[in-house]
Write a protein that holds these residues in place. Sequence first.
Motif, PDB file in Angstrom:
ATOM      1  N   PHE A   1      -1.564   4.833  15.914  1.00  0.00           N
ATOM      2  CA  PHE A   1      -1.501   5.792  14.826  1.00  0.00           C
ATOM      3  C   PHE A   1      -2.226   5.162  13.639  1.00  0.00           C
ATOM      4  CE2 PHE A   1       1.814   6.913  17.674  1.00  0.00           C
ATOM      5  CZ  PHE A   1       2.001   8.279  17.549  1.00  0.00           C
ATOM      6  N   SER A   2      -3.344   5.770  13.235  1.00  0.00           N
ATOM      7  CA  SER A   2      -4.143   5.229  12.133  1.00  0.00           C
ATOM      8  C   SER A   2      -3.877   6.021  10.860  1.00  0.00           C
ATOM      9  CB  SER A   2      -5.633   5.294  12.470  1.00  0.00           C
ATOM     10  OG  SER A   2      -5.921   4.449  13.550  1.00  0.00           O
TER      11      SER A   2
ATOM     12  N   VAL B   1       0.844  -1.203   0.000  1.00  0.00           N
ATOM     13  CA  VAL B   1       0.000   0.000   0.000  1.00  0.00           C
ATOM     14  C   VAL B   1       0.875   1.247   0.000  1.00  0.00           C
ATOM     15  CG1 VAL B   1      -1.917  -1.158   1.189  1.00  0.00           C
ATOM     16  CG2 VAL B   1      -0.191   0.084   2.533  1.00  0.00           C
ATOM     17  N   GLU B   2       0.239   2.357  -0.335  1.00  0.00           N
ATOM     18  CA  GLU B   2       0.864   3.673  -0.273  1.00  0.00           C
ATOM     19  C   GLU B   2       0.114   4.471   0.785  1.00  0.00           C
ATOM     20  OE1 GLU B   2       1.632   7.432  -3.259  1.00  0.00           O
ATOM     21  OE2 GLU B   2      -0.159   6.206  -3.573  1.00  0.00           O
ATOM     22  N   LEU B   3       0.847   5.004   1.756  1.00  0.00           N
ATOM     23  CA  LEU B   3       0.211   5.834   2.780  1.00  0.00           C
ATOM     24  C   LEU B   3      -0.175   7.168   2.166  1.00  0.00           C
ATOM     25  CD1 LEU B   3       2.434   5.183   5.924  1.00  0.00           C
ATOM     26  CD2 LEU B   3       0.383   3.967   5.155  1.00  0.00           C
ATOM     27  N   ARG B   4      -1.390   7.607   2.465  1.00  0.00           N
ATOM     28  CA  ARG B   4      -1.888   8.867   1.916  1.00  0.00           C
ATOM     29  C   ARG B   4      -1.998   9.950   2.991  1.00  0.00           C
ATOM     30  NH1 ARG B   4      -2.302   8.708  -3.622  1.00  0.00           N
ATOM     31  NH2 ARG B   4      -3.639  10.477  -3.278  1.00  0.00           N
ATOM     32  N   HIS B   5      -2.482   9.564   4.170  1.00  0.00           N
ATOM     33  CA  HIS B   5      -2.730  10.534   5.241  1.00  0.00           C
ATOM     34  C   HIS B   5      -2.610   9.852   6.594  1.00  0.00           C
ATOM     35  CE1 HIS B   5      -4.557  13.176   2.229  1.00  0.00           C
ATOM     36  NE2 HIS B   5      -5.240  12.118   1.816  1.00  0.00           N
ATOM     37  N   LEU B   6      -2.415  10.651   7.625  1.00  0.00           N
ATOM     38  CA  LEU B   6      -2.612  10.208   8.991  1.00  0.00           C
ATOM     39  C   LEU B   6      -4.056  10.537   9.327  1.00  0.00           C
ATOM     40  CD1 LEU B   6      -1.402   9.175  11.715  1.00  0.00           C
ATOM     41  CD2 LEU B   6      -1.024  11.590  12.276  1.00  0.00           C
ATOM     42  N   ILE B   7      -4.788   9.564   9.812  1.00  0.00           N
ATOM     43  CA  ILE B   7      -6.187   9.809  10.183  1.00  0.00           C
ATOM     44  C   ILE B   7      -6.268  10.333  11.608  1.00  0.00           C
ATOM     45  CG2 ILE B   7      -8.431   8.740  10.592  1.00  0.00           C
ATOM     46  CD1 ILE B   7      -7.711   6.723   8.375  1.00  0.00           C
ATOM     47  N   GLY B   8      -5.508   9.739  12.504  1.00  0.00           N
ATOM     48  CA  GLY B   8      -5.555  10.188  13.891  1.00  0.00           C
ATOM     49  C   GLY B   8      -4.680   9.347  14.790  1.00  0.00           C
ATOM     50  N   VAL B   9      -4.579   9.800  16.008  1.00  0.00           N
ATOM     51  CA  VAL B   9      -3.848   9.099  17.060  1.00  0.00           C
ATOM     52  C   VAL B   9      -4.872   8.783  18.140  1.00  0.00           C
ATOM     53  CG1 VAL B   9      -1.941   9.203  18.705  1.00  0.00           C
ATOM     54  CG2 VAL B   9      -1.765  10.403  16.499  1.00  0.00           C
TER      55      VAL B   9
ATOM     56  N   ASP C   1     -18.719  -7.553  18.971  1.00  0.00           N
ATOM     57  CA  ASP C   1     -17.627  -7.849  19.905  1.00  0.00           C
ATOM     58  C   ASP C   1     -16.532  -8.726  19.290  1.00  0.00           C
ATOM     59  OD1 ASP C   1     -18.865 -10.330  19.897  1.00  0.00           O
ATOM     60  OD2 ASP C   1     -19.138 -10.423  22.065  1.00  0.00           O
ATOM     61  N   ARG C   2     -16.687  -9.092  18.021  1.00  0.00           N
ATOM     62  CA  ARG C   2     -15.606  -9.807  17.335  1.00  0.00           C
ATOM     63  C   ARG C   2     -14.568  -8.840  16.759  1.00  0.00           C
ATOM     64  NH1 ARG C   2     -18.458 -13.656  13.328  1.00  0.00           N
ATOM     65  NH2 ARG C   2     -19.891 -11.922  13.266  1.00  0.00           N
ATOM     66  N   LEU C   3     -14.830  -7.512  16.886  1.00  0.00           N
ATOM     67  CA  LEU C   3     -13.825  -6.523  16.495  1.00  0.00           C
ATOM     68  C   LEU C   3     -12.777  -6.468  17.599  1.00  0.00           C
ATOM     69  CD1 LEU C   3     -15.998  -3.606  15.087  1.00  0.00           C
ATOM     70  CD2 LEU C   3     -14.656  -5.287  13.809  1.00  0.00           C
ATOM     71  N   ARG C   4     -11.523  -6.417  17.211  1.00  0.00           N
ATOM     72  CA  ARG C   4     -10.448  -6.455  18.202  1.00  0.00           C
ATOM     73  C   ARG C   4     -10.425  -5.209  19.082  1.00  0.00           C
ATOM     74  NH1 ARG C   4      -4.181  -8.284  17.436  1.00  0.00           N
ATOM     75  NH2 ARG C   4      -3.759  -8.383  19.663  1.00  0.00           N
ATOM     76  N   SER C   5     -10.858  -4.063  18.540  1.00  0.00           N
ATOM     77  CA  SER C   5     -10.904  -2.844  19.347  1.00  0.00           C
ATOM     78  C   SER C   5     -11.915  -1.868  18.772  1.00  0.00           C
ATOM     79  CB  SER C   5      -9.525  -2.185  19.416  1.00  0.00           C
ATOM     80  OG  SER C   5      -9.313  -1.337  18.306  1.00  0.00           O
ATOM     81  N   PRO C   6     -12.342  -0.905  19.598  1.00  0.00           N
ATOM     82  CA  PRO C   6     -13.252   0.134  19.088  1.00  0.00           C
ATOM     83  C   PRO C   6     -12.548   1.117  18.153  1.00  0.00           C
ATOM     84  CG  PRO C   6     -12.691   0.555  21.382  1.00  0.00           C
ATOM     85  CD  PRO C   6     -12.106  -0.786  21.034  1.00  0.00           C
ATOM     86  N   MET C   7     -11.224   1.075  18.109  1.00  0.00           N
ATOM     87  CA  MET C   7     -10.482   1.994  17.241  1.00  0.00           C
ATOM     88  C   MET C   7     -10.694   1.677  15.761  1.00  0.00           C
ATOM     89  SD  MET C   7      -6.980   2.412  19.485  1.00  0.00           S
ATOM     90  CE  MET C   7      -6.716   0.644  19.648  1.00  0.00           C
ATOM     91  N   ILE C   8     -11.151   0.474  15.458  1.00  0.00           N
ATOM     92  CA  ILE C   8     -11.383   0.076  14.064  1.00  0.00           C
ATOM     93  C   ILE C   8     -12.467   0.955  13.448  1.00  0.00           C
ATOM     94  CG2 ILE C   8     -12.193  -1.798  12.568  1.00  0.00           C
ATOM     95  CD1 ILE C   8     -10.959  -3.707  14.784  1.00  0.00           C
ATOM     96  N   LEU C   9     -13.640   0.957  14.055  1.00  0.00           N
ATOM     97  CA  LEU C   9     -14.737   1.776  13.523  1.00  0.00           C
ATOM     98  C   LEU C   9     -14.450   3.262  13.699  1.00  0.00           C
ATOM     99  CD1 LEU C   9     -17.892  -0.271  14.502  1.00  0.00           C
ATOM    100  CD2 LEU C   9     -17.049   0.206  12.199  1.00  0.00           C
ATOM    101  N   GLN C  10     -13.786   3.632  14.795  1.00  0.00           N
ATOM    102  CA  GLN C  10     -13.462   5.034  15.007  1.00  0.00           C
ATOM    103  C   GLN C  10     -12.601   5.573  13.873  1.00  0.00           C
ATOM    104  OE1 GLN C  10     -10.724   6.017  18.207  1.00  0.00           O
ATOM    105  NE2 GLN C  10     -11.868   7.898  18.637  1.00  0.00           N
ATOM    106  N   SER C  11     -11.595   4.829  13.464  1.00  0.00           N
ATOM    107  CA  SER C  11     -10.720   5.323  12.406  1.00  0.00           C
ATOM    108  C   SER C  11     -11.429   5.337  11.048  1.00  0.00           C
ATOM    109  CB  SER C  11      -9.414   4.530  12.347  1.00  0.00           C
ATOM    110  OG  SER C  11      -9.658   3.166  12.142  1.00  0.00           O
TER     111      SER C  11
END
Length: 172
Positions: free
Chosen positions: A103-104, A80-88, A138-148
């Motif tokens: 760092f997403s 992949v090619e990184l385009r942006h930082l979404i958030g921390v 609850d099968r998502l490893r963390s809430p940061m997945i949907l947040q990002s």
Amino acid sequence: MAAFPAPAHRTMADSTTPAEIWRPHVTVACVVADGERYLMVEEEVNGRLVYNQPAGHLDDGESLAAAALRETLEETGWTVELRHLIGVHQWRSTEHGDAVVRFSFAARALSHDPDRPLDTDIRRALWLTRTEIAALGDRLRSPMILQSIDLWLGGQRLPLDILSHLPEGGTP
């Protein structure tokens, strides 16, 4: 005017200084979008199948960007090619109880090597819509997945040049 004394310099030998400094897990993740679908991984963690974005820990001496590229390739076979930082994002993991600073990044898929072996805990890479990802609950490893993903969908795009990496002995 009253003068304030200079703060005392503390060393690790001071009895009031903890011998070990608290450190969170530093991780990276990539939101890789293809139209309405997002690159995800199904992985086994503590005997349980969970879903995550391509993500992992920052290695010693590695830049955040390099870690994001490496983890995505190792877990999915996608370059992949990184385009942006979404958030921390900061979170206390329910999996191990430790603090995580993540760092997403937003990334664009360039090429795929379907014959590349994936990390041993990764069962497969797959593309899912946001609705399908949210339905994993609850099968998502963390809430940061949907947040990002939601921050990306909301237009949050930070330039990559806000991050810098000074290699050991390096200069800016």
